[in-house]
Design a protein around this motif. Structure first.
Motif, PDB file in Angstrom:
ATOM      1  N   THR A 151       0.836  -1.205   0.000  1.00  0.00           N
ATOM      2  CA  THR A 151       0.000   0.000   0.000  1.00  0.00           C
ATOM      3  C   THR A 151       0.870   1.254   0.000  1.00  0.00           C
ATOM      4  O   THR A 151       0.619   2.206  -0.749  1.00  0.00           O
ATOM      5  CB  THR A 151      -0.934   0.014   1.228  1.00  0.00           C
ATOM      6  N   ILE A 152       1.892   1.228   0.849  1.00  0.00           N
ATOM      7  CA  ILE A 152       2.790   2.388   0.920  1.00  0.00           C
ATOM      8  C   ILE A 152       3.538   2.548  -0.403  1.00  0.00           C
ATOM      9  O   ILE A 152       3.760   3.664  -0.887  1.00  0.00           O
ATOM     10  CB  ILE A 152       3.768   2.235   2.104  1.00  0.00           C
ATOM     11  N   TYR A 153       3.896   1.422  -0.988  1.00  0.00           N
ATOM     12  CA  TYR A 153       4.605   1.471  -2.278  1.00  0.00           C
ATOM     13  C   TYR A 153       3.728   2.132  -3.353  1.00  0.00           C
ATOM     14  O   TYR A 153       4.192   2.979  -4.119  1.00  0.00           O
ATOM     15  CB  TYR A 153       4.975   0.040  -2.695  1.00  0.00           C
ATOM     16  N   ILE A 154       2.432   1.745  -3.381  1.00  0.00           N
ATOM     17  CA  ILE A 154       1.488   2.353  -4.341  1.00  0.00           C
ATOM     18  C   ILE A 154       1.396   3.859  -4.078  1.00  0.00           C
ATOM     19  O   ILE A 154       1.398   4.681  -4.995  1.00  0.00           O
ATOM     20  CB  ILE A 154       0.084   1.708  -4.213  1.00  0.00           C
ATOM     21  N   ALA A 155       1.311   4.203  -2.801  1.00  0.00           N
ATOM     22  CA  ALA A 155       1.196   5.618  -2.440  1.00  0.00           C
ATOM     23  C   ALA A 155       2.394   6.416  -2.926  1.00  0.00           C
ATOM     24  O   ALA A 155       2.242   7.526  -3.454  1.00  0.00           O
ATOM     25  CB  ALA A 155       1.051   5.745  -0.925  1.00  0.00           C
ATOM     26  N   TYR A 156       3.577   5.854  -2.772  1.00  0.00           N
ATOM     27  CA  TYR A 156       4.778   6.541  -3.243  1.00  0.00           C
ATOM     28  C   TYR A 156       4.700   6.768  -4.757  1.00  0.00           C
ATOM     29  O   TYR A 156       5.072   7.824  -5.267  1.00  0.00           O
ATOM     30  CB  TYR A 156       6.030   5.712  -2.904  1.00  0.00           C
ATOM     31  N   GLY A 157       4.232   5.752  -5.464  1.00  0.00           N
ATOM     32  CA  GLY A 157       4.126   5.879  -6.921  1.00  0.00           C
ATOM     33  C   GLY A 157       3.156   6.972  -7.329  1.00  0.00           C
ATOM     34  O   GLY A 157       3.453   7.792  -8.209  1.00  0.00           O
ATOM     35  N   ILE A 158       1.987   7.001  -6.687  1.00  0.00           N
ATOM     36  CA  ILE A 158       0.984   8.036  -7.013  1.00  0.00           C
ATOM     37  C   ILE A 158       1.528   9.418  -6.669  1.00  0.00           C
ATOM     38  O   ILE A 158       1.349  10.381  -7.419  1.00  0.00           O
ATOM     39  CB  ILE A 158      -0.332   7.757  -6.258  1.00  0.00           C
ATOM     40  N   ALA A 159       2.191   9.484  -5.522  1.00  0.00           N
ATOM     41  CA  ALA A 159       2.746  10.772  -5.093  1.00  0.00           C
ATOM     42  C   ALA A 159       3.720  11.339  -6.107  1.00  0.00           C
ATOM     43  O   ALA A 159       3.822  12.550  -6.295  1.00  0.00           O
ATOM     44  CB  ALA A 159       3.423  10.604  -3.741  1.00  0.00           C
ATOM     45  N   GLN A 160       4.409  10.445  -6.783  1.00  0.00           N
ATOM     46  CA  GLN A 160       5.419  10.911  -7.751  1.00  0.00           C
ATOM     47  C   GLN A 160       4.793  11.457  -9.033  1.00  0.00           C
ATOM     48  O   GLN A 160       5.417  12.226  -9.744  1.00  0.00           O
ATOM     49  CB  GLN A 160       6.386   9.775  -8.074  1.00  0.00           C
ATOM     50  N   VAL A 161       3.548  11.048  -9.340  1.00  0.00           N
ATOM     51  CA  VAL A 161       2.941  11.523 -10.592  1.00  0.00           C
ATOM     52  C   VAL A 161       1.794  12.526 -10.384  1.00  0.00           C
ATOM     53  O   VAL A 161       1.589  13.410 -11.208  1.00  0.00           O
ATOM     54  CB  VAL A 161       2.420  10.355 -11.470  1.00  0.00           C
ATOM     55  N   ALA A 162       1.052  12.414  -9.282  1.00  0.00           N
ATOM     56  CA  ALA A 162      -0.133  13.279  -9.110  1.00  0.00           C
ATOM     57  C   ALA A 162       0.247  14.695  -8.692  1.00  0.00           C
ATOM     58  O   ALA A 162      -0.418  15.659  -9.074  1.00  0.00           O
ATOM     59  CB  ALA A 162      -1.085  12.679  -8.093  1.00  0.00           C
ATOM     60  N   GLY A 163       1.264  14.792  -7.880  1.00  0.00           N
ATOM     61  CA  GLY A 163       1.711  16.112  -7.446  1.00  0.00           C
ATOM     62  C   GLY A 163       0.651  16.878  -6.679  1.00  0.00           C
ATOM     63  O   GLY A 163      -0.183  16.301  -5.971  1.00  0.00           O
ATOM     64  N   GLN A 164       0.643  18.192  -6.870  1.00  0.00           N
ATOM     65  CA  GLN A 164      -0.227  19.055  -6.072  1.00  0.00           C
ATOM     66  C   GLN A 164      -1.709  18.958  -6.457  1.00  0.00           C
ATOM     67  O   GLN A 164      -2.564  19.525  -5.790  1.00  0.00           O
ATOM     68  CB  GLN A 164       0.254  20.517  -6.183  1.00  0.00           C
ATOM     69  N   PHE A 165      -2.000  18.252  -7.540  1.00  0.00           N
ATOM     70  CA  PHE A 165      -3.400  18.107  -7.937  1.00  0.00           C
ATOM     71  C   PHE A 165      -4.056  16.857  -7.321  1.00  0.00           C
ATOM     72  O   PHE A 165      -5.184  16.516  -7.652  1.00  0.00           O
ATOM     73  CB  PHE A 165      -3.515  18.063  -9.469  1.00  0.00           C
ATOM     74  N   TYR A 166      -3.331  16.210  -6.440  1.00  0.00           N
ATOM     75  CA  TYR A 166      -3.864  14.988  -5.835  1.00  0.00           C
ATOM     76  C   TYR A 166      -5.224  15.183  -5.154  1.00  0.00           C
ATOM     77  O   TYR A 166      -6.098  14.308  -5.267  1.00  0.00           O
ATOM     78  CB  TYR A 166      -2.854  14.394  -4.843  1.00  0.00           C
TER      79      TYR A 166
END
Lengths: 545, 51
Positions: free
Chosen positions: A423-438
């Motif tokens: 789960t944390i791994y997925i979160a890191y991946g999303i964090a790297q692409v979504a940025g401030q628009f998350y």
């Protein structure tokens, strides 16, 4: 962004590994949405798949796989306890025929105004029921009531689906809210619970406001053949109810968040009935359609189960010495787990009482106590038919076993993902692409979870950790992002196939689930977008830190 | 009570037994843990067929 996933003991980031970590969730979505496989079977397949990926890709040994599975099973017990007790309470009341008496009284009290009946019985009333029962019961109760009052079946189902959804976040005596907190680090919850509850209530109240507008829009389009006429007729009542229920929700978040939906619904019901019929446009008109007179005595007897619940819940939660005694650590049950870690070092600390259940103050206990007191009262008033209790038990088993077999493997899969670091791994991946628009994306993740599982609680099980971790990684307000998860997962209850099927079932419209989902789907996407935009604005202003 | 409901109840019971064995295996050897995991997979397969 300088985010190093190996610093937390996880494998280095790669697209293939990220996709594999996400695969159990993708598979559950594909199985349920595209292939129409049952929730239980989808959960079991995904749990096995999660175990295989955790072992081969993330280096999780048997101790991690076993601990993750057992922790997942243990986490379901709290939720299942609520489901079974609330279904039993509903069936006890239903056996006495009290719901018809309650509906008749509300009709009488609204001067026969159609829009008031729709908003009070299709919004405030399901919210009130959701506060204690949930799990589809508000839809099952409100839909037949509205049809009985002469509303179009399709309007009745859509209204009940929309009307109960917003309060789910704090409904069922806080089951979904508790589930969210159980998915978060205990030390974070201990330090931030009032803030989590506050921002959650703000977003949920905003969701409630949108729900009111959606209901009158649907009524205008489907019944009055004009959205404008719907707004003209219902806007005053919708604004009034959204303000009183929303303000109550926010206030309760700081007193007893588990009761937020229950009390908001009660306030909406009482003020809606006492105040709205006396406002100019809703005053009694000559020749308006009103029900037969139902005495207050008869109504209060019918309503007694919920009054008992009110007393039991408030007594336990507000009498501090009683609560302290009942929540003594010796009355808290939790399993002990040893520490474990995966091959790359990501680990889980040892715990003495994992996700401890407070036996005497757990919502399930309070609901069961209420049900038994209500049975005694109904029997004393000769309202309970012969064999009624046995019948209530029988119906409860049939209604609850389906959600039980669905929730168990789904939670085992979700907790295993967390235990093995996926789960944390997925979160890191999303964090790297979504940025401030998350924040704009976050509600749709919650809606996705609610849609596939037909449960806001299950959505929280699936995605709370993900939302929390992404918020932290991106340096955003975790309480506001979590509030998006809460509100959007709750609102998704109007758009879930399971609830739509429930609505068509109780309204005799089997086969029209697609038509209902087409209506609620549009409203739900709009709700998700507005919640996301509000959160984005709040976070941009630096709030919720 | 219908047969379908009875089978679902039985499936839940089977999973509960498997999870208890799995929990007990946590304080044991890796071999026992693998065996308990295999048992749980079999139990879930039983539930899969009945749900």
């Amino acid at each position: 962004m300088g985010i190093d996933v190996t610093s937390v003991g996880l494998p280095s980031m790669s697209i293939l590994t990220w996709i594999l970590a996400l695969l159990p969730i993708i598979v559950i979505l594909v199985l349920m949405l595209a292939l129409n496989v049952s929730g239980a079977r989808s959960g079991i397949i995904s749990w096995v798949l999660a175990g295989v990926i955790a072992y081969f890709v993330f280096g999780a040994g048997p101790e991690v796989l076993a601990a993750g599975t057992v922790k997942g099973f243990w986490s379901t017990l709290f939720v299942l306890y609520i489901i079974w007790s609330s279904m039993f309470l509903y069936n006890v009341v239903n056996e006495t025929g009290s719901f018809k008496v309650i509906a008749d009284k509300f009709t009488e009290m609204t001067n026969g105004s159609r829009i008031l009946q729709l908003l009070i019985l299709g919004w405030a009333f399901p919210t009130f029921i959701q506060g204690v029962c949930g799990f589809g019961v508000p839809v099952a109760v409100a839909t037949p009531l509205l049809i009985g009052l002469g509303f179009d079946p399709m309007v009745s189902v859509v209204t009940a689906l929309l009307g109960h959804s917003w309060g789910v976040a704090f409904g069922s005596l806080g089951s979904m809210y508790s589930t969210m907190n159980n998915q978060l680090p205990p030390e974070y919850v201990a330090a931030n619970e009032p803030t989590i509850a506050f921002w959650g209530s703000i977003m949920v109240a905003f969701g409630g406001f949108i729900v009111g507008l959606c209901i009158i829009h649907n009524y205008g389009v489907k019944v009055l053949k004009s959205a404008g006429k719907g707004f003209a007729e219902g806007i005053v009542a919708a604004l009034f109810l959204s303000i009183v229920m929303g303000a109550t929700m926010i206030g309760m978040s700081q007193i007893a968040p588990h009761l937020g939906c229950f009390v908001s619904g009660a306030v909406g019901l009482v003020l809606g009935v006492l105040v709205l019929p006396h406002i100019g446009v809703y005053k009694a008109k000559e020749g308006s359609d009103t029900a037969e007179h139902t005495s207050w005595g008869k109504f209060l007897k019918a309503f007694s189960a919920y009054l008992i619940l009110f007393v039991v819940v408030f007594a336990v939660n507000l009498i501090t010495p009683l609560k302290s005694a009942l929540e003594n650590p010796m009355f808290q049950v939790g399993l002990a787990f040893p520490a474990n870690e995966i091959a790359t070092g990501f680990g889980n600390a040892a715990v003495e009482k994992y996700s401890a259940i407070k036996i005497f103050t757990a919502p399930g206990t309070l609901i069961f106590i209420t049900a038994f007191l209500a049975i005694a009262f109904y029997k004393s008033q000769k309202l309970m038919p012969e064999g009624g209790v046995k019948q209530a038990w029988s119906k409860t088993i049939g209604q609850s076993i389906g959600s039980t077999t669905t929730i168990i493997p789904m939670t085992m899969m979700a907790v295993l993902l967390t235990e093995s670091g996926m789960t944390i791994y997925i979160a890191y991946g999303i964090a790297q692409v979504a940025g401030q628009f998350y924040p704009i994306l976050a509600p749709f993740i919650a809606i996705l979870g609610g849609f596939v599982t037909s449960s806001g609680t299950s959505s929280n099980i699936l995605f709370t950790s993900l939302q929390y971790n992404v918020a932290n990684i991106l340096g955003m307000s975790a309480p506001i992002v979590l509030s998006e998860q809460s509100a959007a997962a709750a609102l998704s209850n109007s758009f879930s196939p399971g609830n739509a099927a429930l609505g068509t079932g109780v309204s005799g419209q089997s086969g029209k689930e697609g038509e209902i989902l087409a209506s609620t789907g549009v409203y739900n996407m709009l709700q998700g977008l507005l919640v996301g935009l509000l959160a984005f604005a709040l976070i941009s202003m630096g709030l919720g830190v | 009570m219908s047969k379908a409901v009875k089978m679902k109840l039985l499936s839940v019971l089977v999973i509960i037994i498997c999870v208890i064995v799995l929990y007990l295996s946590l304080s044991s050897s890796a071999t026992f843990q693998w065996a308990a995991l295999a048992l749980t997979v079999v139990g879930c397969a039983f539930a899969f067929l009945n749900c």
